[in-house]
Scaffold this active site. Structure first.
Site, PDB file in Angstrom:
ATOM      1  N   LYS A  66       7.754  33.403  24.951  1.00 45.47           N
ATOM      2  CA  LYS A  66       8.894  33.010  24.137  1.00 45.47           C
ATOM      3  C   LYS A  66       8.336  32.313  22.902  1.00 45.47           C
ATOM      4  O   LYS A  66       7.601  31.329  23.021  1.00 45.47           O
ATOM      5  CB  LYS A  66       9.815  32.071  24.909  1.00 45.47           C
ATOM      6  CG  LYS A  66      10.472  32.717  26.125  1.00 45.47           C
ATOM      7  CD  LYS A  66      11.401  31.751  26.834  1.00 45.47           C
ATOM      8  CE  LYS A  66      12.105  32.416  28.014  1.00 45.47           C
ATOM      9  NZ  LYS A  66      13.036  31.496  28.717  1.00 45.47           N
ATOM     10  N   SER A  86      10.125  33.282  32.960  1.00 42.88           N
ATOM     11  CA  SER A  86      11.379  32.662  33.375  1.00 42.88           C
ATOM     12  C   SER A  86      11.674  32.939  34.846  1.00 42.88           C
ATOM     13  O   SER A  86      10.926  32.519  35.727  1.00 42.88           O
ATOM     14  CB  SER A  86      12.510  33.151  32.471  1.00 42.88           C
ATOM     15  OG  SER A  86      13.717  32.501  32.770  1.00 42.88           O
ATOM     16  N   HIS A  87      12.733  33.683  35.128  1.00 40.50           N
ATOM     17  CA  HIS A  87      13.183  33.930  36.493  1.00 40.50           C
ATOM     18  C   HIS A  87      12.635  35.236  37.069  1.00 40.50           C
ATOM     19  O   HIS A  87      12.925  35.556  38.224  1.00 40.50           O
ATOM     20  CB  HIS A  87      14.712  34.005  36.524  1.00 40.50           C
ATOM     21  CG  HIS A  87      15.245  35.134  35.689  1.00 40.50           C
ATOM     22  ND1 HIS A  87      15.361  35.034  34.309  1.00 40.50           N
ATOM     23  CD2 HIS A  87      15.670  36.380  36.016  1.00 40.50           C
ATOM     24  CE1 HIS A  87      15.852  36.168  33.843  1.00 40.50           C
ATOM     25  NE2 HIS A  87      16.042  37.002  34.850  1.00 40.50           N
ATOM     26  N   ASP A  98      15.629  27.117  36.979  1.00 39.90           N
ATOM     27  CA  ASP A  98      14.922  28.393  37.054  1.00 39.90           C
ATOM     28  C   ASP A  98      13.431  28.161  36.832  1.00 39.90           C
ATOM     29  O   ASP A  98      12.968  27.020  36.715  1.00 39.90           O
ATOM     30  CB  ASP A  98      15.507  29.414  36.074  1.00 39.90           C
ATOM     31  CG  ASP A  98      15.294  29.046  34.612  1.00 39.90           C
ATOM     32  OD1 ASP A  98      14.954  27.892  34.320  1.00 39.90           O
ATOM     33  OD2 ASP A  98      15.463  29.936  33.752  1.00 39.90           O
ATOM     34  N   HIS A 113      22.466  28.522  30.205  1.00 37.61           N
ATOM     35  CA  HIS A 113      21.716  28.035  29.049  1.00 37.61           C
ATOM     36  C   HIS A 113      22.649  27.132  28.245  1.00 37.61           C
ATOM     37  O   HIS A 113      23.769  27.528  27.907  1.00 37.61           O
ATOM     38  CB  HIS A 113      21.257  29.199  28.162  1.00 37.61           C
ATOM     39  CG  HIS A 113      20.065  29.941  28.687  1.00 37.61           C
ATOM     40  ND1 HIS A 113      18.795  29.439  28.626  1.00 37.61           N
ATOM     41  CD2 HIS A 113      19.965  31.152  29.282  1.00 37.61           C
ATOM     42  CE1 HIS A 113      17.943  30.306  29.155  1.00 37.61           C
ATOM     43  NE2 HIS A 113      18.632  31.349  29.567  1.00 37.61           N
ATOM     44  N   ASP A 124      14.395  25.949  31.821  1.00 40.53           N
ATOM     45  CA  ASP A 124      15.273  25.787  30.659  1.00 40.53           C
ATOM     46  C   ASP A 124      16.737  25.990  31.035  1.00 40.53           C
ATOM     47  O   ASP A 124      17.631  25.748  30.224  1.00 40.53           O
ATOM     48  CB  ASP A 124      14.871  26.720  29.512  1.00 40.53           C
ATOM     49  CG  ASP A 124      14.981  28.198  29.860  1.00 40.53           C
ATOM     50  OD1 ASP A 124      15.144  28.530  31.052  1.00 40.53           O
ATOM     51  OD2 ASP A 124      14.870  29.036  28.941  1.00 40.53           O
ATOM     52  N   ARG A 125      16.990  26.426  32.275  1.00 39.80           N
ATOM     53  CA  ARG A 125      18.362  26.579  32.758  1.00 39.80           C
ATOM     54  C   ARG A 125      18.581  25.663  33.962  1.00 39.80           C
ATOM     55  O   ARG A 125      17.672  25.459  34.760  1.00 39.80           O
ATOM     56  CB  ARG A 125      18.654  28.019  33.177  1.00 39.80           C
ATOM     57  CG  ARG A 125      18.722  28.988  32.029  1.00 39.80           C
ATOM     58  CD  ARG A 125      19.195  30.346  32.507  1.00 39.80           C
ATOM     59  NE  ARG A 125      18.246  30.973  33.404  1.00 39.80           N
ATOM     60  CZ  ARG A 125      18.568  31.937  34.275  1.00 39.80           C
ATOM     61  NH1 ARG A 125      19.818  32.344  34.382  1.00 39.80           N
ATOM     62  NH2 ARG A 125      17.640  32.488  35.029  1.00 39.80           N
ATOM     63  N   ARG A 184       7.977  40.410  27.427  1.00 37.44           N
ATOM     64  CA  ARG A 184       8.018  40.355  28.885  1.00 37.44           C
ATOM     65  C   ARG A 184       7.309  41.576  29.437  1.00 37.44           C
ATOM     66  O   ARG A 184       7.645  42.701  29.050  1.00 37.44           O
ATOM     67  CB  ARG A 184       9.470  40.321  29.356  1.00 37.44           C
ATOM     68  CG  ARG A 184       9.734  39.769  30.729  1.00 37.44           C
ATOM     69  CD  ARG A 184       9.579  38.267  30.807  1.00 37.44           C
ATOM     70  NE  ARG A 184      10.471  37.527  29.938  1.00 37.44           N
ATOM     71  CZ  ARG A 184      11.670  37.055  30.304  1.00 37.44           C
ATOM     72  NH1 ARG A 184      12.134  37.280  31.510  1.00 37.44           N
ATOM     73  NH2 ARG A 184      12.390  36.348  29.464  1.00 37.44           N
ATOM     74  N   ASP A 199      11.145  28.494  34.451  1.00 37.80           N
ATOM     75  CA  ASP A 199      10.622  27.739  33.309  1.00 37.80           C
ATOM     76  C   ASP A 199      11.494  26.540  32.969  1.00 37.80           C
ATOM     77  O   ASP A 199      11.279  25.875  31.958  1.00 37.80           O
ATOM     78  CB  ASP A 199      10.433  28.638  32.092  1.00 37.80           C
ATOM     79  CG  ASP A 199      11.727  29.277  31.603  1.00 37.80           C
ATOM     80  OD1 ASP A 199      12.657  29.432  32.409  1.00 37.80           O
ATOM     81  OD2 ASP A 199      11.817  29.637  30.411  1.00 37.80           O
TER      82      ASP A 199
END
Length: 450
Positions: free
Chosen positions: A108, A98-99, A239, A326, A243-244, A14, A241
Site C-alpha cells: 500500500k 491485509s486480510h 484485520d 474502514h 487498519d480496520r 497484491r 494490518d
C-alpha cells in the site's frame, strides 16, 4: 520485467509469494516509486507475514538506489505507516496483504501526508516504470535509517480521543495474529481504565487460529464467545494490518459497521456542527439520514480508500466511513485507522451508563445482508444479467457509480460490484425488515450464481 498487470490493482499491489511478487519485483517497484514521488526520503513499514521483511528491504534498496533516503519503521500496522507519512511529511509504503491468506503479500503506497495513490494518480506510472526498467541513478545512493514510530503513533491517537476519564471497561480484543497485537498494547494498555483481554496477540503471518478477516462472521466466533465468557463490555476485532476494526456488543452480537459510522459521525458532528461526512454507496441508508438529523452534510462516494480520501479532500469532510469497517478522519491526514474508530466507540461507551447494545440501537434502522461474495468466471456478464432482471421493474432506479446499485419501491436496495483483488462479485442488500432483505438477497444471488 514481465507484465505486472496481475498484481497492480486499483489502489494497491497484491500478489502471491513468490510466484507473482518477490524481492526482485519489490526492488523494481521501489525504484519506480522513488522516481514517481520524488523528494528526499520515503518511510517504509511492514506487517508480520514471513515474506514481509525481505520484500520491504528489497523495496528500500530500490528507493535508495534512486538517491532517496529511507526511514525504516519495521513492524507496524497500516495506520502506523500513515501516521509516519503524515507526521514526517514523507511518501510511504506499507508491506501487507491485509486480510488475504498467508501466501499473499502486497504494497500500500501513499504520497506525503498519507495522500492516496491510485491507478490514475501514479500507480499506473509506477507499474510502467517497473516493467520497462527504471533509469539508472547517476548520483549517490540514499541511506536507510531505522525509526520506531510506535510511541509517537500511540501518543498522537491518545491526544485525539481522551479515554482517561471514562468508566472502567472490560474489552476483549482479537488481533487475529495480526498487527493489532503490536499496536493495541501501546495505545490501550497504558494507564487507561481498560481491562484488555487479549486473543491471538502473537504475531504470526501464517494465521494459525483463523483468517485475519473480521468481515467474515466465521472469524468473529472466538471473539463473541470470549466476550460472553468473560462478561466483557465490548469486543474489538482487527484485520491483519489493523487498519480496520469490527465491534461486538456485550452480548457478543456484531455491531454493523454502518451503525459505527453513524455513531462516530454523530460524535464528530458534536465537535464540528454542520461538517461534511463521507459514506460509500453500500453503507446503510441510515448513515446519511442520521448525518442530516445531526445537522451534517452527507456525501456519497465509491467504495475504496482512494475515492473516500479524494472526496474528503475536496469537501474538507471531518469523517468518512465504509461498510467494510474502514474509518477515515480528517485529523488523521484523512487516512483510515481502525484504532481511532475503536477509541471513539470506547469513549462513547465509557461516558454512558447504558450497555453498547442499547447505545447502538438508534443507529441500526434497517436489515442488511452484509457482504455476500460469489466466485464467478464472467463478472461483467453476471452484472449485465442482474441489470436485465431488475432495472426494468416498476419504480426501480439504477445507478452505476460503482458496480450496479438498484433501488426498489418500499425502501429496499442492493449493490453488486466486482472485487478489485479476487474473481468475486460482492453483493450488499438492505431492506426495512429481515424478511424483505432475505427475499431480495436470495433473488439477486440466484441471478448471480445462475
Amino acid at each position: 520485467m514481465a507484465d505486472l498487470g496481475s498484481i497492480f490493482k486499483a489502489y494497491d499491489v497484491r500478489g502471491v509469494i513468490p510466484d507473482t511478487l518477490n524481492a526482485d519485483i519489490a526492488r523494481a517497484i521501489g525504484a519506480a516509486f522513488a522516481r514517481v514521488v520524488g523528494g528526499d526520503a520515503v518511510v517504509v513499514a511492514h506487517d508480520m507475514r514471513p515474506s514481509s521483511p525481505e520484500l520491504a528491504a528489497a523495496f528500500a534498496d530500490g528507493v535508495t538506489g534512486q538517491g532517496l533516503d529511507v526511514v525504516f519503521a519495521g513492524l507496524g500496522s497500516t495506520d502506523l505507516l500513515y501516521y509516519g507519512s503524515g507526521h514526517l511529511g514523507l511518501p510511504g509504503a506499507m508491506f501487507t496483504a491485509s486480510h488475504n491468506p498467508a501466501e499473499y503479500n502486497g504494497i500500500k503506497m501513499c504520497r506525503a501526508g498519507a495522500a492516496p495513490i491510485s491507478a490514475d494518480t501514479g500507480l499506473d506510472e509506477i507499474r510502467r516504470l517497473a516493467e520497462e526498467g527504471v533509469p539508472v541513478h547517476d548520483g549517490p545512493s540514499g541511506t536507510v535509517t531505522e525509526k520506531d514510530l510506535l510511541p509517537g503513533y500511540a501518543d498522537y491517537l491518545r491526544g485525539l480521543v481522551d479515554l482517561s476519564g471514562i468508566r472502567p471497561l472490560k474489552v476483549v480484543v482479537d488481533a487475529g495474529n495480526g498487527m493489532g497485537g503490536h499496536t493495541v498494547p501501546a495505545v490501550l494498555e497504558q494507564g487507561l481504565p481498560l481491562e484488555i483481554v487479549p486473543l491471538y496477540f502473537e504475531l504470526d503471518g501464517t494465521f494459525p487460529n483463523h483468517p485475519a478477516n473480521p468481515l467474515d462472521p466465521a472469524n468473529l466466533v472466538d471473539l463473541q464467545a470470549k466476550v460472553r465468557e468473560t462478561g466483557a463490555d465490548i469486543g474489538l476485532a482487527f484485520d491483519g494490518d489493523a487498519d480496520r476494526c469490527f465491534v461486538v456488543d456485550e452480548h457478543g452480537d456484531a455491531v454493523p459497521p454502518s451503525a459505527l459510522t453513524a455513531l462516530v459521525a454523530s460524535e464528530e458532528l458534536e465537535r464540528e456542527p454542520g461538517a461534511t461526512v463521507i459514506h460509500n454507496l453500500i453503507t446503510s441508508q441510515a448513515v446519511p439520514e442520521i448525518v442530516r438529523e445531526r445537522g451534517g452534510v452527507p456525501v456519497r462516494t465509491r467504495v475504496g480508500h482512494s475515492f473516500i480520501k479524494a472526496t474528503m479532500a475536496e469537501t474538507d469532510a471531518i469523517f468518512g466511513g465504509e461498510h467494510s469497517a474502514h474509518y477515515y478522519f480528517r485529523d488523521f491526514w484523512r487516512a483510515d485507522t481502525g484504532m481511532l474508530a475503536a477509541m471513539h466507540v470506547l469513549r462513547v461507551l465509557g461516558t454512558d451508563d447504558r450497555p453498547l447494545s442499547r447505545i447502538t440501537e438508534e443507529y441500526s434502522r434497517y436489515a442488511g445482508s452484509g457482504e455476500v461474495n460469489s466466485k464467478v468466471a464472467d463478472a461483467p456478464g453476471r452484472l449485465a444479467a442482474v441489470r436485465a432482471e431488475f432495472a426494468g421493474r416498476d419504480g426501480a432506479t439504477v445507478d452505476e457509480l460503482d458496480g450496479l446499485t438498484v433501488s426498489l419501491p418500499g425502501g429496499s436496495w442492493f449493490n453488486v460490484r466486482a472485487s478489485n483483488t479476487e474473481p468475486l462479485l460482492r453483493l450488499n442488500v438492505e431492506a426495512p425488515d429481515e424478511a424483505s432483505m432475505a427475499g431480495l438477497r436470495d433473488e439477486v444471488l440466484a441471478v448471480i450464481r445462475a
